[in-house]
Scaffold this active site. Structure first.
Site, short mmCIF file in Angstrom:
data_model
loop_
_atom_site.label_atom_id
_atom_site.label_comp_id
_atom_site.label_asym_id
_atom_site.label_seq_id
_atom_site.Cartn_x
_atom_site.Cartn_y
_atom_site.Cartn_z
N LYS A 1 0.79 -1.12 0.14
CA LYS A 1 0.08 -0.06 0.12
C LYS A 1 0.75 1.27 -0.03
O LYS A 1 0.43 2.19 -0.50
CB LYS A 1 -0.88 -0.10 1.11
CG LYS A 1 -0.23 0.13 2.56
CD LYS A 1 -1.16 0.03 3.74
CE LYS A 1 -0.40 0.04 5.12
NZ LYS A 1 -0.85 -0.37 6.21
N ARG B 1 -7.03 -0.49 17.63
CA ARG B 1 -7.44 -0.21 16.18
C ARG B 1 -8.20 -1.22 15.66
O ARG B 1 -9.27 -1.63 16.80
CB ARG B 1 -6.28 0.03 15.04
CG ARG B 1 -6.57 0.66 14.06
CD ARG B 1 -5.38 0.78 12.88
NE ARG B 1 -5.11 -0.25 12.20
CZ ARG B 1 -3.98 -0.45 11.39
NH1 ARG B 1 -3.38 0.82 10.90
NH2 ARG B 1 -3.73 -1.40 10.72
C1 LIG Z 1 0.11 -1.11 6.75
C2 LIG Z 1 -0.19 -2.24 7.36
C3 LIG Z 1 1.02 -3.20 7.78
C4 LIG Z 1 2.45 -2.68 7.23
O1 LIG Z 1 2.79 -2.10 8.28
P1 LIG Z 1 4.44 -1.57 7.88
O2 LIG Z 1 4.68 -0.89 9.29
O3 LIG Z 1 4.54 -0.92 6.88
O4 LIG Z 1 5.20 -2.88 8.16
C5 LIG Z 1 0.66 -4.48 8.18
N1 LIG Z 1 -0.69 -4.82 8.53
C6 LIG Z 1 -1.53 -3.78 8.43
C7 LIG Z 1 -2.98 -4.46 8.92
C8 LIG Z 1 -1.50 -2.81 8.04
O5 LIG Z 1 -2.68 -1.94 7.68
#
Ligand SMILES: *Cc1c(COP(=O)(O)O)cnc(C)c1O
Length: 355
Positions: free
Chosen positions: A36, A131
């Site tokens: 993302k 969250r």
């Molecule tokens: C964005 C996201 C990640 C990745 O997080 P990073 O800190 O970029 O490794 C993993 N799990 C979920 C649910 C996320 O929203």
């Protein structure tokens, strides 16, 4: 050349991926590459795959659809819990999704049945970051309900910390998941295949051998794309931070006072600005603004350049002490945090150039 541009070093991203995949592999943990942060830009996704990830995850179904339509033939998961309205698209394009609402899982099951598919479900558990996720005490009962839904397969449990509440990953909060998986296996006589224990911030536990044994997966974006770990406020050891470089073009350079002249109202974003009088300074304007970038996340490569602020389309720099003579047409470079990368990659006004 078109400016502003983000130059993306694909081989460094591939090497970062390789390093993290190997690190986790030694603890029996697979890495889901999270796309993302770069809006699933195809060449970057390819670099992650070349670096050894066998699964991908993205928070946006549009990105997942684009990856699948470009012919990427590997499991891709929706990592943001789905909107009910997108359930059909989720089943169509994603192998599985992370979930916390039984009624949405039921919708996924119905859509999957209609398409003659089985959609994989990872149940998110909230271990304290507040969250997404169900509370630990509700997990057993909700898993029971999922097991009765014919269109979905209960694949396992997941959790996320760091991103919202800033809670740090720990042995204790990863152990909650592993213990719950054990309870599920006993209660329902099934195998819990996946325990998705966290994100980039959790790599630290892996490095230090402090992750609860039994975790099978981490979902890693930032560590791969930038080699940083914002939650723990560090670089990920063994990775490169030179993956992304923002280049901006200077459109004005003048010596001006450091304090605005006249009565002050509010700025374009409704804030009341405060300025210190530091005498005249050599100020440069780069053609980049808040419409393109989360300015607080930019880090000048020349650490003698100071970011003064920005409006929608103008980035104001103090270049009085700059190592190079900055002129109109000069190119000024920046490294970036995850937040700045996210905004730059999302702005249609910024060129993204693999190098
Ligand atoms: C964005 C996201 C990640 C990745 O997080 P990073 O800190 O970029 O490794 C993993 N799990 C979920 C649910 C996320 O929203």
């Amino acid at each position: 050349m078109i400016y502003p541009r983000v130059e993306i070093n694909l081989s460094l991203i591939r090497e970062n991926t390789r390093y993290i995949v190997d690190l986790c592999g030694r603890s029996g943990i697979e890495v889901m590459g999270i796309t993302k942060g770069v809006c699933a830009m195809p060449s970057v996704v390819r670099a992650m795959v070349d670096g050894g990830v066998k699964k991908l995850g993205d928070s946006r179904i549009k990105n997942i659809k684009n990856m699948k339509c470009s012919g990427l033939n590997m499991p891709i998961y929706l990592i943001r819990i789905p909107m009910p309205s997108e359930a059909e698209e989720v089943v169509r394009w994603a192998e599985g999704s992370f979930n916390s609402e039984p009624e949405v899982i039921r919708l996924l099951s119905e859509k999957a049945r209609a398409m003659d598919k089985i959609h994989k479900v990872i149940l998110m558990v909230d271990v304290g970051d507040l969250r997404e996720g169900v509370m630990p005490e509700d997990v057993i009962q909700i898993v029971g309900r999922i097991l009765e839904m014919p269109g979905v397969e209960f694949e396992g449990l997941g959790t996320n910390v760091g991103c919202y509440g800033g809670v740090l990953p720990s042995y204790e909060n990863t152990k909650i998941l592993v213990d719950l998986a054990g309870d599920i296996e006993k209660r329902y006589g099934i195998k819990v295949k996946t325990i998705s224990g966290g994100n980039t911030a959790t790599l630290k536990l892996v490095e230090e051998g402090r992750i609860a044994p039994g975790v099978t997966q981490l979902r890693v974006g930032e560590g791969i794309l930038l080699g940083t770990d914002a939650t723990n406020c560090r670089n990920v050891p063994g990775t490169s931070q030179a993956t992304m470089l923002l280049k901006t073009e200077i459109i004005e350079v003048k010596v001006k006072p450091s304090k605005p002249i006249g009565e002050l109202g509010r700025d374009a974003f409704g804030n009341i600005p405060v300025f210190e009088d530091r005498g005249p300074m050599k100020r440069a304007i780069a053609a980049l603004g808040k419409q393109d970038c989360r300015i607080e996340g930019l880090i000048p490569v020349d650490d003698n350049i100071e970011i003064l602020g920005a409006s929608s389309d103008h980035l104001l720099l103090n270049v009085t002490q700059a190592k190079r003579d900055i002129k109109v047409g000069s190119i000024v470079e920046f490294r970036m945090t995850y937040g700045a990368m996210l905004s730059l990659m999302t702005s249609p006004y910024v060129d993204k150039v693999p190098v």
